[in-house]
Scaffold this motif. Structure first.
Motif, PDB file in Angstrom:
ATOM      1  N   ILE A   1     -10.648 -43.376  13.197  1.00 46.30           N
ATOM      2  CA  ILE A   1      -9.366 -42.672  13.123  1.00 46.30           C
ATOM      3  C   ILE A   1      -9.129 -42.176  11.707  1.00 46.30           C
ATOM      4  O   ILE A   1      -8.679 -41.036  11.490  1.00 46.30           O
ATOM      5  CB  ILE A   1      -8.231 -43.590  13.591  1.00 46.30           C
TER       6      ILE A   1
ATOM      7  N   LEU B   1     -11.160 -39.170  11.131  1.00 47.61           N
ATOM      8  CA  LEU B   1     -10.560 -38.043  11.844  1.00 47.61           C
ATOM      9  C   LEU B   1      -9.386 -37.478  11.061  1.00 47.61           C
ATOM     10  O   LEU B   1      -9.232 -36.264  10.915  1.00 47.61           O
ATOM     11  CB  LEU B   1     -10.097 -38.528  13.214  1.00 47.61           C
ATOM     12  N   PHE B   2      -8.551 -38.391  10.523  1.00 47.64           N
ATOM     13  CA  PHE B   2      -7.386 -37.963   9.759  1.00 47.64           C
ATOM     14  C   PHE B   2      -7.816 -37.115   8.571  1.00 47.64           C
ATOM     15  O   PHE B   2      -7.287 -36.021   8.339  1.00 47.64           O
ATOM     16  CB  PHE B   2      -6.593 -39.177   9.284  1.00 47.64           C
TER      17      PHE B   2
ATOM     18  N   ILE C   1      -9.115 -33.685   9.802  1.00 45.59           N
ATOM     19  CA  ILE C   1      -8.058 -32.766  10.237  1.00 45.59           C
ATOM     20  C   ILE C   1      -7.251 -32.300   9.043  1.00 45.59           C
ATOM     21  O   ILE C   1      -6.969 -31.112   8.873  1.00 45.59           O
ATOM     22  CB  ILE C   1      -7.127 -33.448  11.258  1.00 45.59           C
ATOM     23  N   PHE C   2      -6.905 -33.265   8.182  1.00 43.07           N
ATOM     24  CA  PHE C   2      -6.009 -32.925   7.093  1.00 43.07           C
ATOM     25  C   PHE C   2      -6.649 -31.921   6.147  1.00 43.07           C
ATOM     26  O   PHE C   2      -6.045 -30.926   5.778  1.00 43.07           O
ATOM     27  CB  PHE C   2      -5.586 -34.180   6.339  1.00 43.07           C
TER      28      PHE C   2
ATOM     29  N   LEU D   1      -6.843 -28.492   7.672  1.00 45.75           N
ATOM     30  CA  LEU D   1      -5.571 -27.785   7.668  1.00 45.75           C
ATOM     31  C   LEU D   1      -5.189 -27.362   6.255  1.00 45.75           C
ATOM     32  O   LEU D   1      -4.684 -26.266   6.031  1.00 45.75           O
ATOM     33  CB  LEU D   1      -4.470 -28.671   8.244  1.00 45.75           C
ATOM     34  N   ALA D   2      -5.427 -28.247   5.283  1.00 49.80           N
ATOM     35  CA  ALA D   2      -4.931 -27.982   3.937  1.00 49.80           C
ATOM     36  C   ALA D   2      -5.752 -26.907   3.236  1.00 49.80           C
ATOM     37  O   ALA D   2      -5.210 -26.083   2.510  1.00 49.80           O
ATOM     38  CB  ALA D   2      -4.943 -29.261   3.119  1.00 49.80           C
TER      39      ALA D   2
ATOM     40  N   LEU E   1      -7.277 -23.490   6.447  1.00 48.02           N
ATOM     41  CA  LEU E   1      -6.336 -22.701   7.224  1.00 48.02           C
ATOM     42  C   LEU E   1      -5.115 -22.421   6.370  1.00 48.02           C
ATOM     43  O   LEU E   1      -4.175 -23.188   6.371  1.00 48.02           O
ATOM     44  CB  LEU E   1      -5.896 -23.468   8.471  1.00 48.02           C
TER      45      LEU E   1
ATOM     46  N   PHE F   1      -1.586 -21.347   5.521  1.00 45.55           N
ATOM     47  CA  PHE F   1      -0.453 -21.158   6.413  1.00 45.55           C
ATOM     48  C   PHE F   1       0.082 -19.744   6.311  1.00 45.55           C
ATOM     49  O   PHE F   1       0.356 -19.244   5.230  1.00 45.55           O
ATOM     50  CB  PHE F   1       0.657 -22.138   6.057  1.00 45.55           C
ATOM     51  N   GLY F   2       0.229 -19.094   7.444  1.00 51.17           N
ATOM     52  CA  GLY F   2       0.883 -17.798   7.477  1.00 51.17           C
ATOM     53  C   GLY F   2       0.075 -16.673   6.879  1.00 51.17           C
ATOM     54  O   GLY F   2       0.585 -15.601   6.608  1.00 51.17           O
TER      55      GLY F   2
ATOM     56  N   ASN G   1       5.856  -9.076  20.961  1.00 51.20           N
ATOM     57  CA  ASN G   1       5.310 -10.425  20.843  1.00 51.20           C
ATOM     58  C   ASN G   1       3.833 -10.378  21.263  1.00 51.20           C
ATOM     59  O   ASN G   1       3.510 -10.232  22.425  1.00 51.20           O
ATOM     60  CB  ASN G   1       6.105 -11.372  21.738  1.00 51.20           C
TER      61      ASN G   1
ATOM     62  N   VAL H   1       1.510 -12.600  21.383  1.00 44.50           N
ATOM     63  CA  VAL H   1       1.008 -13.655  22.270  1.00 44.50           C
ATOM     64  C   VAL H   1       1.209 -13.254  23.720  1.00 44.50           C
ATOM     65  O   VAL H   1       0.305 -13.367  24.555  1.00 44.50           O
ATOM     66  CB  VAL H   1       1.714 -14.974  21.961  1.00 44.50           C
TER      67      VAL H   1
ATOM     68  N   PRO I   1       9.563 -15.261  20.702  1.00 43.01           N
ATOM     69  CA  PRO I   1       8.715 -16.362  21.151  1.00 43.01           C
ATOM     70  C   PRO I   1       9.227 -16.954  22.452  1.00 43.01           C
ATOM     71  O   PRO I   1      10.427 -17.039  22.666  1.00 43.01           O
ATOM     72  CB  PRO I   1       8.824 -17.377  20.021  1.00 43.01           C
TER      73      PRO I   1
END
Lengths: 167, 82, 120, 233
Positions: free
Chosen positions: D11, D14-15, D18-19, D22-23, D26, D28-29, D53, D55, D131
């Motif tokens: 775990i 995994l953390f 993932i973290f 994301l950091a 990817l 943000f925005g 929209n 999506v 949305p």
């Protein structure tokens, strides 16, 4: 006491249409048309339970009392939060909780709902249960257990407003 | 920077809730744990600029499926046996 | 300093106050002794906290103000209902009041009602 | 013990994975992550479909056939729940054994129920502008009915009406597709004018399909909840 079906239906549709206008916050004719159609449809599904009085709710006296009630109520919500802050932050925790009983003269269900919600959001009290005219209130600092005195102290102020607004 | 720290805390909380809902013997608590996971995931979706998915996750994951699980537990048994 | 800047500062202040009250509510849930007292702190603090934050955001972005007010009104209507349902359910499940509570008028009422229904 | 510590280590790994994904990878925005086909959607989507929209443009227009499949899956799931719980019986005249909800909850549901329905309708009618969409709006509608069930122990929906509504809107979806097939030669082709993006009546067939999906999902989820609630212990 209850109004006719047509009056109820029209009242529900008007309230829902106002809700739609606020949600979309535009005045394009397409949005207005969609709002009219949808509120007419949704009102048909729930109008019989939505209101007791129908169009009678729009009388000017009720609206005036309602407008006066909003600041009174918001001020009480702020006082309630300062009260909570005081009780939580002071190291000795000045609480003396208990469940007391109070009585109300209100008759209609919606007025009772308004009274119970007002009591829950104002200083130190939480509505636990309600049965006809008896309300059971959890009070964080019990000052009196007498039914009359408690009724006046906890619900008296709101009851006078609720009587005009919803009865 | 602040956003990164917030995301880290959210992911950590999500994992704690996920492990908790697997490990606990009380199924009702497990359902509440999965609901918390759903809520945090929906916040993460929102942060990642996917509001559509966030809405679906919040309404279905945290709302309807929790209700269905709670009803099912009420009809059957609450505690898990070894 | 134009009008919108002032609104934005007011909005920021409201969001801050809301967050402060949310924190106090959490502290109350941590410190107070039993379910009912905790619900009291929780309901009031979350209501005003969410109210402040939402109206604050509405003031910072005036085009969202109608929606923000609508959400705030919904919170004012639904939050007390849910906390009432929680309190009633926990009393009926048999969760005790704090042992230093001074009075309990609800317990006798419930027993009386049960007897009445049993006789029928 | 060893099993548990291995699980915890996994775990933790995994953390971290993932973290840091994301950091670092990817942002943000930022649309730095778009590659290949997504560029096509982003730059031509609004002109192609008329839906602001994106999506929704992808879900209902470019991939409309997949969505038809998804709705079918949900329908099969609802039918399955009904089939499994059907034989557990609901003896006539036997009430559900439950504590009656208090007056506050009952009155609250009376007032809030139409408002929740309208809000769900708002979400799926504006699916191509803001949305949200059919699935989300349907879920909100189902929660409105759930509130009804919680507040009134004797409340139950009219199964025949709900099944009829569900079939009609499901058929609407298929009919819109078939009309596209007849008029242009492609199933689910957008045969209505696109209009100007941002207005309610734009994006061709998307609003029609999303209203159909919203009502269908709402009816199906309510049917599932109703089946679960009605079964005797």
């Amino acid at each position: 006491m209850t109004a006719g079906n047509v009056s109820k239906y029209v009242y529900t549709a008007i309230i829902l249409f106002l809700l739609w206008i606020v949600l979309t916050s535009t005045f394009f004719w397409e949005e207005i048309l969609a709002g009219l159609v949808l509120s007419a449809m949704v009102a048909a599904m729930g109008y019989s339970l939505f209101t007791d009085k129908g169009l009678g709710n729009f009388s000017p006296k009720r609206l005036a009392y309602f407008l006066v009630y909003i600041p009174v109520f918001l001020w009480d919500v702020i006082k309630a939060n300062l009260d909570v802050a005081y009780r939580v932050l002071s190291p000795k925790m000045p609480i003396k909780p208990g469940i007391v009983e109070i009585h109300t003269d209100l008759k209609s269900d919606i007025a009772k709902l308004g009274l119970a919600n007002s009591i829950t959001l104002t200083p130190g009290t939480l509505t636990l249960d309600i049965d006809d005219d008896r309300l059971f209130i959890h009070w964080i600092y019990v000052r009196t257990t007498d039914i009359k005195e408690a009724s006046e102290e906890i619900g008296g102020k709101f009851e006078r407003y609720m009587k005009v607004i919803f009865e | 920077m602040i956003l990164t720290i917030a995301v880290a805390i959210l992911i950590l909380m999500m994992m704690v809730f996920a492990v908790y809902s697997v490990e606990t013997k009380d199924l009702l608590y497990a359902v509440v744990g999965t609901m918390a996971v759903s809520l945090i995931v929906s916040i993460l979706f929102y942060v990642l600029q996917a509001p559509d998915v966030a809405m679906a996750e919040a309404a279905i994951g945290a709302g309807i499926s929790t209700a269905v699980f709670v009803i099912a537990i009420k009809k059957t048994e609450r505690y898990e046996h070894d | 300093m134009n009008f919108y800047t002032v609104l934005e500062y007011i909005g920021m202040f409201l969001v801050f106050v809301g967050a402060l009250f949310l924190f106090l509510g959490a502290l109350g849930i941590f410190r107070l002794p039993d379910v009912y007292n905790r619900l009291q702190a929780g309901t009031k603090a979350t209501t005003l906290g969410a109210f402040g934050a939402i109206i604050g955001i509405g003031l910072m972005r005036p085009e969202w103000l109608p929606k923000a007010i609508l959400i705030a009104v919904f919170i004012l209507m639904t939050n007390p209902i849910s906390s009432h349902a929680l309190a009633r359910a926990s009393y009926r499940r048999g969760i005790k009041l704090w042992d230093r509570s001074v009075v309990d008028r609800y317990g006798p009422y419930l027993r009386e009602k049960e007897e009445k229904e049993g006789k029928r | 013990m060893i099993k548990k510590s291995i699980a915890l280590i996994l775990i933790a790994i995994l953390f971290v994975a993932i973290f840091f994904t994301l950091a670092n990878d990817l942002p943000f925005g930022d649309n730095r992550t778009t590659t290949g086909v997504s560029d096509k959607y982003i730059y031509h989507g609004v002109n192609d479909t008329g839906a602001s929209n994106l999506v929704t443009a992808i879900v209902v227009n470019y991939r409309g056939f997949d969505t038809l499949g998804e709705v079918t899956v949900l329908f099969v799931a609802a039918t399955g729940v009904g089939a499994v719980l059907y034989n557990m019986g609901r003896p006539a005249g036997k009430k559900r054994k439950k504590t009656e909800a208090s007056l506050i909850v009952r009155t609250g549901s009376r007032i809030l129920f139409p408002m929740m329905l309208l809000f769900g309708a708002y979400i799926f009618v504006h699916g191509h502008l803001t949305p949200g969409g059919g699935f989300q709006g349907g879920a909100v509608i189902a929660t409105a009915f759930l509130f009804k069930y919680v507040s009134d122990t004797r409340y139950h929906i009219d199964h025949n009406k709900f099944t009829a509504t569900e079939s009609v809107v499901g058929m609407t979806f298929a009919l819109v597709g078939i009309m596209g097939l007849l008029l242009t030669g492609y199933f689910l082709f957008n045969f209505l004018p696109n209009g100007s993006p941002g207005e309610l009546l734009s994006a061709g067939i998307i609003p029609i399909i999303y209203v159909a999906i919203g009502i269908k999902v709402g009816a199906e989820l309510t049917g599932i909840l109703d089946n679960m609630m009605e079964v005797e212990q």
